[in-house]
Design an enzyme around this catalytic site. Structure first.
Site, PDB file in Angstrom:
ATOM      1  CE  LYS A  89      -3.817  -0.074   2.603  1.00 36.01           C
ATOM      2  NZ  LYS A  89      -4.525  -0.323   4.019  1.00 36.01           N
TER       3      LYS A  89
HETATM    4  C1  E4P Z   1      -8.150   0.070   3.934  1.00 35.95           C
HETATM    5  O1  E4P Z   1      -7.327  -0.447   3.570  1.00 35.95           O
HETATM    6  C2  E4P Z   1      -7.984   0.890   5.144  1.00 35.95           C
HETATM    7  O2  E4P Z   1      -7.249   0.309   6.203  1.00 35.95           O
HETATM    8  C3  E4P Z   1      -9.413   1.210   5.824  1.00 35.95           C
HETATM    9  O3  E4P Z   1     -10.548   0.316   5.217  1.00 35.95           O
HETATM   10  C4  E4P Z   1      -9.420   2.247   6.652  1.00 35.95           C
HETATM   11  O4  E4P Z   1     -10.857   2.247   7.271  1.00 35.95           O
HETATM   12  P1  E4P Z   1     -11.053   3.286   8.494  1.00 35.95           P
HETATM   13  O5  E4P Z   1     -11.652   4.576   7.683  1.00 35.95           O
HETATM   14  O6  E4P Z   1     -12.428   2.571   9.076  1.00 35.95           O
HETATM   15  O7  E4P Z   1      -9.895   3.426   9.139  1.00 35.95           O
END
Ligand code: E4P
Length: 231
Positions: A83
């Protein structure tokens, strides 16, 4: 549509692997901080539990730091997707890593134009954060509709990963809008199977059969979940 679990807690991941409904995992530094066990240990366990894609996030904000981390993360397993944040530095790193065949999940995406750029550069996943847009009074799913349309218009192969899922409704939205993946917190995955009418209906079937005093078609043993069954 694939379902991923958004977690850095190995026990949660294992429970969903056992249930058979998840295809992969996403993690981020916030989830890692909440995990309560050393992040490295958690990720090592998770990579062994899940044959599907596991997204791991870099912590650097400059291109060279991202490249260095991404190469090390990619070497941790064939199922690792790295990522990168959707910034200028992230785009530069994406272009180079694409050339090295490292699969990249471009994260923290909040607009259709960001999604257009990452698709042009060959991201493997694009992660629009729907819940965080909802949190600030926008309709997060509008961005999903726009991205789907743009990717269809130009046959971009980047997969749309609906991220920042807050509820089962978001999962349904992801499926209706043609997302490739939704990544969900453990609590949301748990809720997907539940419906009060299912519980009421099942209880009535068992009650009615017990009251009828009839013999069952096959032998079955009572369990704690099924206390009304007869041997
Ligand atoms: C995805 O890769 C993210 O880690 C995640 O969906 C973020 O979600 P949040 O906004 O609940 O922290």
């Amino acid at each position: 549509m694939q379902l991923f679990i958004d977690s850095a807690i190995p026990e949660e991941v294992q429970k969903m692997v056992d249930l058979g409904i998840i295809d992969g995992v996403t993690t981020n530094p916030t989830l890692a901080a909440k995990a309560g066990i050393p992040y490295k240990e958690a990720v090592t366990k998770i990579l062994k539990m899940v044959p599907g894609d596991v997204s791991l996030e870099v912590l650097s904000t400059d291109k060279d730091g991202m490249l260095n981390e991404a190469r090390q993360l990619a070497a941790m397993g064939k199922n690792v997707v790295v990522k990168l944040p959707t910034t200028e530095e992230g785009l530069k790193a994406l272009k180079i890593l694409k050339g090295e065949e490292v699969r990249i999940n471009m994260t923290l995406v909040f607009s259709a134009n960001q999604a257009l750029l990452v698709a042009k550069l060959g991201a493997y996943f694009v992660s629009p954060f729907v819940g965080r847009l909802d949190d600030i009074g926008h309709t997060g799913t509008e961005v999903i509709e726009e991205i789907r349309q743009i990717y269809n218009n130009y046959a971009f192969e980047t997969k749309i990963l609906f991220a920042s899922v807050r509820s089962p409704l978001h999962v349904k939205d992801a499926a209706l809008m043609g997302c490739d993946i939704a990544t969900c917190p453990y609590e949301v995955l748990e809720k997907l199977v539940k419906h009060p009418l299912t519980d009421v209906g099942l209880s009535k079937f068992l009650d009615d059969f017990a009251k009828s005093g009839q013999e069952s078609l096959v032998n079955y043993a009572p369990t704690s979940q099924n206390p009304k069954s007869k041997p």
